[in-house]
Design a protein around this motif. Structure first.
Motif, PDB file in Angstrom:
ATOM      1  N   ARG A   1       0.803  -1.401   0.153  1.00 32.82           N
ATOM      2  CA  ARG A   1       0.159   0.176  -0.203  1.00 32.82           C
ATOM      3  C   ARG A   1       1.072   1.466  -0.504  1.00 32.82           C
ATOM      4  O   ARG A   1       1.018   1.493   1.238  1.00 32.82           O
ATOM      5  CB  ARG A   1      -1.360   0.528   1.317  1.00 32.82           C
ATOM      6  CG  ARG A   1      -2.146   0.937   1.088  1.00 32.82           C
ATOM      7  CD  ARG A   1      -3.038   1.463   2.340  1.00 32.82           C
ATOM      8  NE  ARG A   1      -2.357   1.677   3.618  1.00 32.82           N
ATOM      9  CZ  ARG A   1      -2.343   0.807   4.858  1.00 32.82           C
ATOM     10  NH1 ARG A   1      -2.923  -0.239   4.761  1.00 32.82           N
ATOM     11  NH2 ARG A   1      -1.636   1.302   5.250  1.00 32.82           N
TER      12      ARG A   1
ATOM     13  N   MET B   1       1.304   5.776   6.918  1.00 29.60           N
ATOM     14  CA  MET B   1       0.185   5.187   6.010  1.00 29.60           C
ATOM     15  C   MET B   1       0.202   4.528   4.791  1.00 29.60           C
ATOM     16  O   MET B   1      -0.789   2.992   4.426  1.00 29.60           O
ATOM     17  CB  MET B   1      -0.902   5.929   5.599  1.00 29.60           C
ATOM     18  CG  MET B   1      -1.432   7.660   6.563  1.00 29.60           C
ATOM     19  SD  MET B   1      -2.690   7.483   7.167  1.00 29.60           S
ATOM     20  CE  MET B   1      -4.223   6.574   5.972  1.00 29.60           C
ATOM     21  N   ALA B   2       1.512   3.891   4.985  1.00 29.98           N
ATOM     22  CA  ALA B   2       2.019   3.257   4.179  1.00 29.98           C
ATOM     23  C   ALA B   2       2.406   1.761   4.387  1.00 29.98           C
ATOM     24  O   ALA B   2       2.024   1.365   6.245  1.00 29.98           O
ATOM     25  CB  ALA B   2       3.394   3.670   2.892  1.00 29.98           C
ATOM     26  N   GLN B   3       2.295   0.515   3.775  1.00 29.07           N
ATOM     27  CA  GLN B   3       2.580  -1.063   3.520  1.00 29.07           C
ATOM     28  C   GLN B   3       3.053  -1.453   2.870  1.00 29.07           C
ATOM     29  O   GLN B   3       2.972  -1.812   1.611  1.00 29.07           O
ATOM     30  CB  GLN B   3       0.975  -2.047   4.107  1.00 29.07           C
ATOM     31  CG  GLN B   3       1.085  -3.308   4.514  1.00 29.07           C
ATOM     32  CD  GLN B   3       0.369  -3.802   4.777  1.00 29.07           C
ATOM     33  OE1 GLN B   3      -0.338  -3.169   5.757  1.00 29.07           O
ATOM     34  NE2 GLN B   3       0.978  -5.201   4.733  1.00 29.07           N
TER      35      GLN B   3
ATOM     36  N   GLN C   1       1.006   3.345  -3.148  1.00 27.43           N
ATOM     37  CA  GLN C   1      -0.055   5.152  -3.563  1.00 27.43           C
ATOM     38  C   GLN C   1      -0.998   5.414  -2.171  1.00 27.43           C
ATOM     39  O   GLN C   1      -2.621   4.438  -2.707  1.00 27.43           O
ATOM     40  CB  GLN C   1      -0.419   4.325  -5.355  1.00 27.43           C
ATOM     41  CG  GLN C   1       0.912   3.837  -5.870  1.00 27.43           C
ATOM     42  CD  GLN C   1       0.663   3.855  -7.580  1.00 27.43           C
ATOM     43  OE1 GLN C   1      -0.735   4.104  -7.778  1.00 27.43           O
ATOM     44  NE2 GLN C   1       1.765   3.472  -8.116  1.00 27.43           N
ATOM     45  N   GLY C   2      -1.844   6.617  -2.934  1.00 24.29           N
ATOM     46  CA  GLY C   2      -2.559   7.111  -2.456  1.00 24.29           C
ATOM     47  C   GLY C   2      -2.017   7.730  -0.865  1.00 24.29           C
ATOM     48  O   GLY C   2      -3.642   7.479  -0.141  1.00 24.29           O
ATOM     49  N   VAL C   3      -1.160   7.332   0.020  1.00 24.03           N
ATOM     50  CA  VAL C   3      -1.265   7.357   1.084  1.00 24.03           C
ATOM     51  C   VAL C   3      -0.234   8.348   0.758  1.00 24.03           C
ATOM     52  O   VAL C   3       0.674   8.464   2.446  1.00 24.03           O
ATOM     53  CB  VAL C   3      -0.747   6.116   1.469  1.00 24.03           C
ATOM     54  CG1 VAL C   3      -2.116   5.116   1.466  1.00 24.03           C
ATOM     55  CG2 VAL C   3       0.406   5.208   1.039  1.00 24.03           C
ATOM     56  N   GLY C   4       0.523   9.156   0.514  1.00 26.99           N
ATOM     57  CA  GLY C   4       1.200  10.349   0.769  1.00 26.99           C
ATOM     58  C   GLY C   4       2.697   9.642   0.777  1.00 26.99           C
ATOM     59  O   GLY C   4       3.902   9.766   1.154  1.00 26.99           O
ATOM     60  N   PHE C   5       3.508   7.972   0.380  1.00 30.12           N
ATOM     61  CA  PHE C   5       4.630   7.368   0.694  1.00 30.12           C
ATOM     62  C   PHE C   5       5.770   8.369  -0.998  1.00 30.12           C
ATOM     63  O   PHE C   5       6.906   8.683  -0.106  1.00 30.12           O
ATOM     64  CB  PHE C   5       4.400   6.143  -0.415  1.00 30.12           C
ATOM     65  CG  PHE C   5       5.575   5.682  -0.215  1.00 30.12           C
ATOM     66  CD1 PHE C   5       6.135   4.688   0.870  1.00 30.12           C
ATOM     67  CD2 PHE C   5       6.335   5.360  -1.259  1.00 30.12           C
ATOM     68  CE1 PHE C   5       6.818   4.127   1.341  1.00 30.12           C
ATOM     69  CE2 PHE C   5       7.714   4.698  -1.324  1.00 30.12           C
ATOM     70  CZ  PHE C   5       7.688   4.178   0.097  1.00 30.12           C
TER      71      PHE C   5
ATOM     72  N   SER D   1       6.197   5.113   5.489  1.00 33.62           N
ATOM     73  CA  SER D   1       5.236   6.230   6.693  1.00 33.62           C
ATOM     74  C   SER D   1       4.242   4.885   6.993  1.00 33.62           C
ATOM     75  O   SER D   1       4.008   3.982   6.453  1.00 33.62           O
ATOM     76  CB  SER D   1       5.372   6.979   5.187  1.00 33.62           C
ATOM     77  OG  SER D   1       3.335   6.745   4.670  1.00 33.62           O
TER      78      SER D   1
END
Length: 88
Positions: A11, A66-68, A13-17, A64
């Motif tokens: 995850r 929010m990322a995985q 994309q779309g999470v500020g990575f 980050s």
């Protein structure tokens, strides 16, 4: 100087990575770019001092808040001579 190509999956994309990667690059004096790939992964092309690349790479691997990060592929590539780090 060292240059690496990093492919990150999960995850990311779309999470500020990409912004997380860009901030980390600037903090470690890394030049190059980060961009989303059409398959949902993120590509990072980064160059800098070996120790800085090592720390930068470890931060990218952690991701980050929010990322995985599920996939992290890193390979050495020939030095290029980027002037800055940017988000594509």
């Amino acid at each position: 100087m060292k240059r690496v190509k990093i492919i990150v999956g999960g995850r990311v994309q779309g999470v500020g990575f990409r912004y997380f990667v860009a901030n980390s690059a600037r903090a470690h004096s890394i030049k190059g770019y980060v961009q989303n790939l059409s398959d949902g992964r993120v590509e990072i092309d980064a160059e800098g001092e070996c120790e800085n690349i090592h720390h930068f790479s470890n931060q990218c691997k952690s991701g980050s808040a929010m990322a995985q990060v599920d996939v992290f592929l890193e390979s050495d590539i020939p030095y290029y001579g980027f002037n800055s780090f940017r988000i594509k």
